[in-house]
Design a protein around this motif. Structure first.
Motif, PDB file in Angstrom:
ATOM      1  N   GLY A  16       0.828  -1.540   0.367  1.00  0.00           N
ATOM      2  CA  GLY A  16       0.080  -0.029  -0.166  1.00  0.00           C
ATOM      3  C   GLY A  16       0.885   1.118  -0.227  1.00  0.00           C
ATOM      4  N   PRO A  17       1.542   1.696  -1.578  1.00  0.00           N
ATOM      5  CA  PRO A  17       2.012   3.132  -1.257  1.00  0.00           C
ATOM      6  C   PRO A  17       1.467   4.379  -1.021  1.00  0.00           C
ATOM      7  CG  PRO A  17       1.512   2.274  -3.596  1.00  0.00           C
ATOM      8  CD  PRO A  17       1.067   1.154  -2.700  1.00  0.00           C
ATOM      9  N   GLY A  31       8.445   4.117  -1.567  1.00  0.00           N
ATOM     10  CA  GLY A  31       8.511   2.305  -1.329  1.00  0.00           C
ATOM     11  C   GLY A  31       7.923   1.376  -1.323  1.00  0.00           C
ATOM     12  N   PHE A  32       7.147   1.411  -2.842  1.00  0.00           N
ATOM     13  CA  PHE A  32       6.540   0.719  -3.625  1.00  0.00           C
ATOM     14  C   PHE A  32       7.125  -1.076  -3.902  1.00  0.00           C
ATOM     15  CE2 PHE A  32       4.631  -1.515  -7.498  1.00  0.00           C
ATOM     16  CZ  PHE A  32       3.491  -2.012  -6.677  1.00  0.00           C
ATOM     17  N   ALA A  33       8.964  -0.670  -4.185  1.00  0.00           N
ATOM     18  CA  ALA A  33       9.641  -2.098  -4.518  1.00  0.00           C
ATOM     19  C   ALA A  33      10.218  -2.282  -3.732  1.00  0.00           C
ATOM     20  CB  ALA A  33      10.155  -1.233  -5.725  1.00  0.00           C
ATOM     21  N   SER A 154      13.363   2.971  -8.233  1.00  0.00           N
ATOM     22  CA  SER A 154      14.693   3.796  -8.057  1.00  0.00           C
ATOM     23  C   SER A 154      15.629   2.843  -7.112  1.00  0.00           C
ATOM     24  CB  SER A 154      15.085   4.951  -7.208  1.00  0.00           C
ATOM     25  OG  SER A 154      15.056   5.632  -7.892  1.00  0.00           O
ATOM     26  N   LEU A 155      16.617   2.109  -6.758  1.00  0.00           N
ATOM     27  CA  LEU A 155      17.076   1.044  -5.941  1.00  0.00           C
ATOM     28  C   LEU A 155      18.485   2.310  -5.412  1.00  0.00           C
ATOM     29  CD1 LEU A 155      16.830  -2.441  -7.695  1.00  0.00           C
ATOM     30  CD2 LEU A 155      15.203  -1.286  -5.914  1.00  0.00           C
ATOM     31  N   GLY A 156      19.109   1.860  -3.904  1.00  0.00           N
ATOM     32  CA  GLY A 156      20.332   2.373  -3.711  1.00  0.00           C
ATOM     33  C   GLY A 156      20.715   3.634  -3.130  1.00  0.00           C
ATOM     34  N   LEU A 157      21.381   4.744  -3.329  1.00  0.00           N
ATOM     35  CA  LEU A 157      21.224   5.602  -3.113  1.00  0.00           C
ATOM     36  C   LEU A 157      20.792   6.963  -3.442  1.00  0.00           C
ATOM     37  CD1 LEU A 157      25.736   6.292  -3.476  1.00  0.00           C
ATOM     38  CD2 LEU A 157      24.267   6.069  -1.618  1.00  0.00           C
ATOM     39  N   PRO A 158      19.927   7.826  -2.784  1.00  0.00           N
ATOM     40  CA  PRO A 158      19.076   8.968  -3.017  1.00  0.00           C
ATOM     41  C   PRO A 158      19.587   9.485  -3.786  1.00  0.00           C
ATOM     42  CG  PRO A 158      19.067   8.655  -1.053  1.00  0.00           C
ATOM     43  CD  PRO A 158      21.031   7.367  -1.704  1.00  0.00           C
ATOM     44  N   ALA A 159      18.462   9.607  -5.291  1.00  0.00           N
ATOM     45  CA  ALA A 159      18.705  11.074  -5.932  1.00  0.00           C
ATOM     46  C   ALA A 159      17.779  11.675  -6.552  1.00  0.00           C
ATOM     47  CB  ALA A 159      18.633   9.956  -7.546  1.00  0.00           C
ATOM     48  N   HIS A 179      15.363   4.672  -1.717  1.00  0.00           N
ATOM     49  CA  HIS A 179      15.866   3.099  -1.919  1.00  0.00           C
ATOM     50  C   HIS A 179      14.102   2.677  -2.776  1.00  0.00           C
ATOM     51  CE1 HIS A 179      17.143  -1.056  -2.176  1.00  0.00           C
ATOM     52  NE2 HIS A 179      16.300  -1.167  -1.141  1.00  0.00           N
ATOM     53  N   GLY A 180      13.797   2.211  -3.456  1.00  0.00           N
ATOM     54  CA  GLY A 180      12.552   1.622  -3.108  1.00  0.00           C
ATOM     55  C   GLY A 180      11.323   2.198  -4.245  1.00  0.00           C
TER      56      GLY A 180
END
Length: 220
Positions: A16-17, A31-33, A154-159, A179-180
């Motif tokens: 439930g994003p 955080g969906f992923a 998006s995965l890993g470091l913030p962008a 991330h996620g």
């Protein structure tokens, strides 16, 4: 028979994003992923053993700071002859690795959550950002059918994600992607200019000094 893949799909249905509209036709799903970070990263590692990351060259001769590879029926490539989708990896001469079922399910679910049911991606660009790497403002318009949305994971470091309007001169808004996070845009936002500011240095618990971006598209 229900196995690991079916169970992962069930997990996606339960997410439930937190929805954050970016404008008409564009949505950020916080955080969906993330619930499937481990499986997604393992799948990426398997893909890059078959089709390693490479820094492509633009038609103007500029080497991109972002390293790329692809999976799916088509891969996006650029070289001195232009931008295009190709079913074959030009470095190996072989088809791109198949798109993992989890990737496809994640993209379909995210698109539906953002108001675009029926999305069936046939291409997934996998981008690797290291500190200092960036993506200039651009439109995704090499796809034959622009009726389908774009789904970006998006995965890993913030962008810092830059999301603008339909003209390059339109002011781009800035969004911090963690991330996620997943961004989906289509409909009136499908040709919006977008990009990524230079990646700040840091250390992520799973990916180290990297950001990995999965971008799902309907190329054909």
């Amino acid at each position: 028979m229900r196995g690991m893949t079916a169970d992962l799909f069930d997990g996606l249905d339960d997410v439930g994003p937190a929805r954050e509209p970016l404008g008409p036709g564009a949505m950020l799903l916080r955080g969906f992923a993330r619930p499937h970070e481990t499986e997604l990263i393992a799948a990426i590692e398997a893909i890059i053993t078959q089709a390693p990351f490479r820094q492509m060259v633009t038609p103007g001769g500029h080497q991109m700071s972002v390293a790329m590879t692809n999976c799916g029926s088509f891969g996006w490539v650029t070289d001195r002859s232009g931008y295009r989708y190709d079913p074959v990896d030009p470095e190996s001469g072989k088809p791109w690795p198949a798109m993992p079922p989890l990737f496809r399910k994640l993209a379909e679910q995210a698109a539906r959550e953002a108001g675009f049911p029926g999305f069936a991606p046939d291409a997934c660009l996998i981008n690797r950002y290291e500190p200092g790497a960036k993506m200039s403002l651009h439109q995704d318009r090499d796809e034959r059918d622009i009726g389908a949305p774009i789904v970006s994971v998006s995965l890993g470091l913030p962008a810092t994600f830059l999301f603008g309007g339909l003209k390059r001169t339109d002011k781009a808004q800035r969004y911090r992607l963690l991330h996620g996070d997943v961004v989906v845009w289509g409909g009136p936002a499908r040709l919006a200019f977008h990009g990524v500011a230079p990646l700040a240095d840091g250390e992520h618990g799973l990916l180290g000094r990297r950001r990995i971006n999965l971008t799902f598209r309907r190329a054909r």
